[in-house]
Every structure is written in C-alpha cells, then in structure tokens.
Design a protein around this motif. Sequence first.
Motif, PDB file in Angstrom:
ATOM      1  N   ILE A  65       0.942  -0.983   0.218  1.00 40.49           N
ATOM      2  CA  ILE A  65       0.225   0.071  -0.745  1.00 40.49           C
ATOM      3  C   ILE A  65       0.514   1.495   0.395  1.00 40.49           C
ATOM      4  N   ASP A  73       3.964   8.406  -5.526  1.00 38.66           N
ATOM      5  CA  ASP A  73       4.067   8.870  -7.171  1.00 38.66           C
ATOM      6  C   ASP A  73       5.592   7.654  -7.708  1.00 38.66           C
ATOM      7  N   LEU A  76       5.410   4.624  -6.784  1.00 40.20           N
ATOM      8  CA  LEU A  76       5.114   3.400  -7.331  1.00 40.20           C
ATOM      9  C   LEU A  76       5.549   2.772  -9.429  1.00 40.20           C
ATOM     10  N   LYS A  77       6.052   4.162  -9.503  1.00 36.17           N
ATOM     11  CA  LYS A  77       7.275   4.040 -10.524  1.00 36.17           C
ATOM     12  C   LYS A  77       8.181   2.838 -10.831  1.00 36.17           C
ATOM     13  N   ASN A  80       6.491  -0.416 -10.095  1.00 38.90           N
ATOM     14  CA  ASN A  80       6.090  -1.438 -11.097  1.00 38.90           C
ATOM     15  C   ASN A  80       7.028  -1.903 -11.629  1.00 38.90           C
ATOM     16  N   VAL A  83       8.774  -5.076  -9.143  1.00 38.53           N
ATOM     17  CA  VAL A  83       7.208  -6.407 -10.288  1.00 38.53           C
ATOM     18  C   VAL A  83       7.447  -6.415 -11.567  1.00 38.53           C
ATOM     19  N   ASN A  84       7.041  -5.819 -12.038  1.00 34.42           N
ATOM     20  CA  ASN A  84       7.420  -5.936 -13.861  1.00 34.42           C
ATOM     21  C   ASN A  84       8.234  -7.047 -13.824  1.00 34.42           C
ATOM     22  N   GLN A  87       7.793 -10.289 -12.518  1.00 32.12           N
ATOM     23  CA  GLN A  87       7.347 -11.174 -12.760  1.00 32.12           C
ATOM     24  C   GLN A  87       6.624 -12.127 -14.543  1.00 32.12           C
ATOM     25  N   LYS A  98       0.690 -14.246  -6.729  1.00 35.32           N
ATOM     26  CA  LYS A  98       0.027 -12.657  -7.063  1.00 35.32           C
ATOM     27  C   LYS A  98       0.426 -11.192  -5.688  1.00 35.32           C
ATOM     28  N   ILE A  99       0.025 -10.685  -6.623  1.00 34.72           N
ATOM     29  CA  ILE A  99       0.688  -8.709  -6.257  1.00 34.72           C
ATOM     30  C   ILE A  99      -0.305  -8.105  -6.572  1.00 34.72           C
ATOM     31  N   THR A 100      -0.323  -7.894  -4.933  1.00 37.71           N
ATOM     32  CA  THR A 100      -1.528  -6.049  -5.263  1.00 37.71           C
ATOM     33  C   THR A 100      -0.568  -5.031  -5.022  1.00 37.71           C
ATOM     34  N   ILE A 101      -0.984  -4.327  -5.812  1.00 38.76           N
ATOM     35  CA  ILE A 101      -0.489  -2.663  -5.074  1.00 38.76           C
ATOM     36  C   ILE A 101      -1.937  -1.520  -4.287  1.00 38.76           C
ATOM     37  N   LEU A 102      -1.922  -1.423  -4.211  1.00 38.02           N
ATOM     38  CA  LEU A 102      -3.046  -0.623  -3.158  1.00 38.02           C
ATOM     39  C   LEU A 102      -2.838   0.606  -2.869  1.00 38.02           C
ATOM     40  N   ARG A 103      -3.431   2.527  -3.601  1.00 37.03           N
ATOM     41  CA  ARG A 103      -2.845   3.855  -3.241  1.00 37.03           C
ATOM     42  C   ARG A 103      -3.892   3.917  -2.313  1.00 37.03           C
TER      43      ARG A 103
ATOM     44  N   TYR B  11      -1.308  -5.065 -11.784  1.00 34.85           N
ATOM     45  CA  TYR B  11      -1.506  -5.774 -10.980  1.00 34.85           C
ATOM     46  C   TYR B  11      -2.001  -4.537  -9.475  1.00 34.85           C
ATOM     47  N   LYS B  13      -4.323  -2.045  -7.164  1.00 35.79           N
ATOM     48  CA  LYS B  13      -5.514  -1.573  -7.666  1.00 35.79           C
ATOM     49  C   LYS B  13      -5.897   0.018  -6.913  1.00 35.79           C
ATOM     50  N   HIS B  15      -6.665   1.081  -4.785  1.00 30.80           N
ATOM     51  CA  HIS B  15      -7.359   1.327  -3.230  1.00 30.80           C
ATOM     52  C   HIS B  15      -8.677   2.221  -2.550  1.00 30.80           C
TER      53      HIS B  15
END
Lengths: 308, 308
Positions: A65, A73, A76-77, A80, A83-84, A87, A98-103, B11, B13, B15
């Motif tokens: 998160i 921001d 996140l860059k 990303n 992760v990219n 994966q 599985k990978i989940t990214i929340l903001r 990946y 979401k 939030h």
Amino acid sequence: NAGKGTTAEKYIKNHKMNSLAATAKSADNNEKVLILTPLARFYPEYWENLLKLTYPRKLVELGFIVPRSSQGDEVLKSLNKAVNKVQSSSKKDERFAKITILRQDTESLDSQSEKDRHALSVQKKRRAQMSLARNSLLFTTIDADTSWVLWLDSDIVESPPTLIQDLARHDKDLIVANCFQRYTTDDGKPDIRPYDFNSWQESDTARELMSKMGDDEIILEGYAEMATYRVLMAHIYNAKDDIHTELPLDGVGGTALLVKADVHRDGAMFPPFPFYHLMETEGFAKMAKRLGYQAFGLPNYLVYHYNE
Amino acid sequence: NAGKGTTAEKYIKNHKMNSLAATAKSADNNEKVLILTPLARFYPEYWENLLKLTYPRKLVELGFIVPRSSQGDEVLKSLNKAVNKVQSSSKKDERFAKITILRQDTESLDSQSEKDRHALSVQKKRRAQMSLARNSLLFTTIDADTSWVLWLDSDIVESPPTLIQDLARHDKDLIVANCFQRYTTDDGKPDIRPYDFNSWQESDTARELMSKMGDDEIILEGYAEMATYRVLMAHIYNAKDDIHTELPLDGVGGTALLVKADVHRDGAMFPPFPFYHLMETEGFAKMAKRLGYQAFGLPNYLVYHYNE
Ligand SMILES: Nc1nc2c(ncn2[C@@H]2O[C@H](COP(=O)(O)OP(=O)(O)O)[C@@H](O)[C@H]2O)c(=O)[nH]1
Ligand SMILES: Nc1nc2c(ncn2[C@@H]2O[C@H](COP(=O)(O)OP(=O)(O)O)[C@@H](O)[C@H]2O)c(=O)[nH]1
Ligand SMILES: [Mn+2]
Ligand SMILES: [Mn+2]
C-alpha cells in the motif's frame, strides 16, 4: 465436507482448513504466505532482500500500500518496474503467485524524516494513519487459503534468506524478529544497535501508568519522557545465544512479523484508536491476546532496518 | 495514477476508489455489493426473499459461513442445492457474480432455540462465537472493489425487494433496517411486533452502568434484569410515518445492515471480546464510531424475522 460430490462444490471453501496448515513445516506443506508491506519509500535493498527469500514463490503473494502523494507516485514507479521485471520472468517458479498494489486515499503526514516521525507529539496521528493503511492492505488481500501473513516493513534491508521458514518453524500465532540497525561508530567502526522498541513484555510500571490514563490516552515505548521499565526485546539480544530462543511478548513491532492468518481472520487488526492505551502493532498484539492468541519474539534473530 | 501506462498496471488496484463510489446511486454506478450471511439454519423463505432482491446480480457477491456441526451439514446440503440452481441458470444476469461458502472450525453452542440462545448467561459466549464467524466471513470475502457489505441474517424471511437500493440511497457509513416479526395474537389475528433490540441510542443510565463495570463485563439490550433506558429503534416504529426517516444510532443489530466497505477495510469488525462493554454488532457500531463513522437506522423501514 458435506459439499463434496455436489456440483456446487466449486463455491465451497473450507474455512480455517488452514489453521491446521499453518505449521512448523510451512513450505513442505505448501502453505501460502502473504507478504504485506506499507510502502512510503522504495529501497532497492529492500527489494533485493525480498527476492533473496527462499520460500517457494509459487506460494508467496505480495501486497503493498502506497501513500497518495508525490512521494507515493515515485514509489509506485520504482515498484512497478521491479514488479514487472520479476513477474515477466520466463521461469514460472521465479514469479510470485500474486501481487496487489493499493493506493491510499487518505493523505499521509508530510514529513517522513526519522527524527520527525518519531516525535512523541505526532505519534498518535501517525499510528492511526499507519493502522488504517495496514488494515486496508490486510483486509483487501487476505484470502480463504492464506496460511500466514508476513508483515515486512519497506526499510528492512537485510534478513536471513530463510526468514519465513525460520519464523514459521516456531509454529506461533504471532512471532517477530529483532529489528536492529547497522551504523558506524564515532571512531569509524561498523557496528549494530537496536532499532525497533515496539516488542516488549508488559511491566507493572506501565500497567500503573495506564490505569491512570483516560480512555483516549496512549502509552508509547522508546521515549525518555515516559519510562515504562518494560522488558524490551531490543535490549536482550545476545550474539552468543541460540538464534531460536523464544521470548513471550505483550507488544510487537511490525518490521518483520509473522502471523497465522486465522488470527487476522478472527478480527485481530491494527487499532487506529487507543485500544487499552495501545495502537497499531502494539495494539494488534493486545487484541490478539484478547482473542486467546500469544505473541513471541526471537531476541537473537536479527533483521536490519535501513539507516537514513 | 502513476501506474497507468506501465505493463505492471494489471497488479495495481486503486485502493479506496470505492469510497467515492459507495453512493446514493449504487446500482446506477455499478457499485459492487457483498451480501454476507452467517447461516445456522437454511430457511427456504430467506432464499426466496434473497432472490427477489432487484439489485443487479452481476454486481452482487454472496458469502455464507456455516457451522461445523451435523446441523451445519444439513444447511450445506440445502444451500448447495439452492446455489447450484441459481448459478446454473442459462441467463447470465440471473447468476450472482460470485458465491463463497465457508465452514467454521470452531464448534457452535449446542442449543439454538430462540429461548435458549437469548438467555443472558450464554450471551457473552454466543456473541463471541458469532463475532468470530462474522469476522472470518467478512475478511475472507471482502475485495478491493467491494463498495458495500450487506449483512443479512438467515432468518430474515421478508424484506422489500429494493432493500439494497433503499438503504444505499441514504449514503450512510452504516444503516440498519428495523427488524420485526409477524405473529398471531391471542385472539387469532395476524400482527407484527419488534424483534431485534440491538439498534439503539445510548442513554445516561447505560453510560452510568458501564462506568462501574470491569473491563470484561458487557451490557446487553432487551433484558429486563438490566434496564438501560436506551432509545430502542424497535420501539419507535410508526406505521404512518415516512419509511425513509433516519435515526442516528450508537448500537446496531446485524439482521439487515448495510455498511460501506471502507468502514470494514479501515478495521471496523465485530469485537469477539468486550469493547467498551459491547460485543458483536453493537461493538461494531462503537468501533466504527471510534474510526469516525456514524451509524443510522430507519425505524419505519421494516424487515421481518422468522417466527419459530
Ligand atoms: N502506505 C503507507 N506506508 C507508510 C506510511 N508511512 C510509513 N509507511 C511505511 O510503513 C512502514 C513503517 O514506517 P516507518 O516510517 O519506517 O516507521 P519507523 O521506521 O518505525 O519509524 C515502512 O514500511 C514505511 O515505508 C504512509 O503514510 N503510508
Ligand atoms: N456460522 C454460524 N452462524 C450462526 C451461528 N449461530 C447463529 N448463526 C446465524 O447468525 C445469525 C444470527 O443468529 P440468530 O440465532 O438468528 O440470532 P437471533 O435471532 O438474534 O437470536 C443468523 O443468520 C443465524 O443463522 C453459528 O454458530 N455459526
Ligand atoms: Mn522503518
Ligand atoms: Mn435471528
């Protein structure tokens, strides 16, 4: 399972079959681990350390998160990109399940320097925000088949590659590593020192302090102006002792904390409000205790926090 | 969204984008609703009523948790059959978006007759068990894109088909219908009477009672031996008044309760331990309040509980 054999079977998840399967032999038993990280800063060292973990990646889900801010921001860059890369590996066993990214949508406190964020005056607000971030992350990503949740802060830049297995083999409801920090002494020598003071055993002094507090007041660890005389795990590290020595705890830090998923599913979360005068990870340990779970720490098992 | 345009986008979401989208115009906005039911008994009338709800099924996910007992085995059989029938419909818009069925591993209290389960002496244990069941169900099924959670007890056998839209249009964090029961009077006439007394406004008497209680003691509503003089929503139903009249509440029942998913994601759950002397749904309202959310009830909007 009364659902067996019917065609609606696919809808049925056996709740808590994982309480049987969050065991000392986690990897052998194919137990799924969810690694959760609130991420205000992206340290490449954190990511590299994460990638070194030897727990089978097909059993590992990641959740992040990220604050909604310009700093977020940037995070996140970087995230990303990282992760990219992992994966898109052609080898399936190098990819995470599985990978989940929340903001977040709530704003974060502006200043994030180590000194500022530790100021006693801002701790209550900060702890509340951190708790909301942790809860949202947790409750959005936890699944019926998650066996373990590993809370791993984004500034843990060094840990044993067998971190998950090492913690899981103790088969505890909650178990936390001892979080230290590398630094250079005044005479230029590399050394280590305690960093996280949220893992402790309760003291009579603190109990006494709390008994006189109003419902909304909190007690904090690691502040000279509020001496608690608690047994702090950070202070009883012994380099010569067994790394697997266990210490029962009343409060825990969240830098490297392994939790049986059922503890969270039962409702134990990070209180964003004073809960018995405790918040966030310390309040979580208290809540878990109210639910009949016991926290432990490994005083001699070290992970290292980034040094700004 | 800094993630836009990168290939790792899948990946990410966003939030809490749903906090924007849990609105008065829920169905028009394609807001996803998760209907959760702890299910100790399967009443065909409950299922039929559920099927009558007009909220678009492609936006509705269902979640059930069934006790691990022989009674639970029976429930599971009936539920399987019902679920199977609706989900195998050839018309896609007759199918629910997703259905999850969990089984508890903790045992349930043996007796489940209305009289026995309401005995004051067993309430604390019962409330704790119900809380664990609700929390597990909630935290296993809630997703990043869930906008609303509708708690609907398995013995609610009659409600307006527009239940979800009617509650959602009030755009409240928590909103609860008034739960009544149909019965036959002594002289053989059909009538209705209040059933659920967990929706109330706090009173000075109750506050006074609680201030003298130990941390582990609870206060319960609807028991003559513990008069609280709270304003009970059940008692202020007025057949002639507007069904959309709102009443701010401090405690809520869970028979037909609509919650913005963010409230739960922030950590508000059903305390399985005394939380400010409250447990389960009443404790949930208190916890939501501690998080800055406000509960409301609709005294003139009725749903009906099964009459054993
Ligand atoms: N999502 C989110 N994560 C945060 C925020 N503040 C800190 N973090 C992360 O939460 C963890 C703990 O915070 P940190 O500042 O390291 O606390 P400290 O080292 O105990 O002072 C780290 O992983 C941070 O990256 C925030 O406002 N939002
Ligand atoms: N999973 C599960 N559900 C239960 C249990 N006991 C009751 N329920 C369900 O929980 C809801 C509330 O319980 P109920 O007995 O109706 O409470 P009351 O009507 O308020 O006395 C109903 O949907 C029940 O079917 C239990 O032990 N396990
Ligand atoms: Mn840190
Ligand atoms: Mn009922």
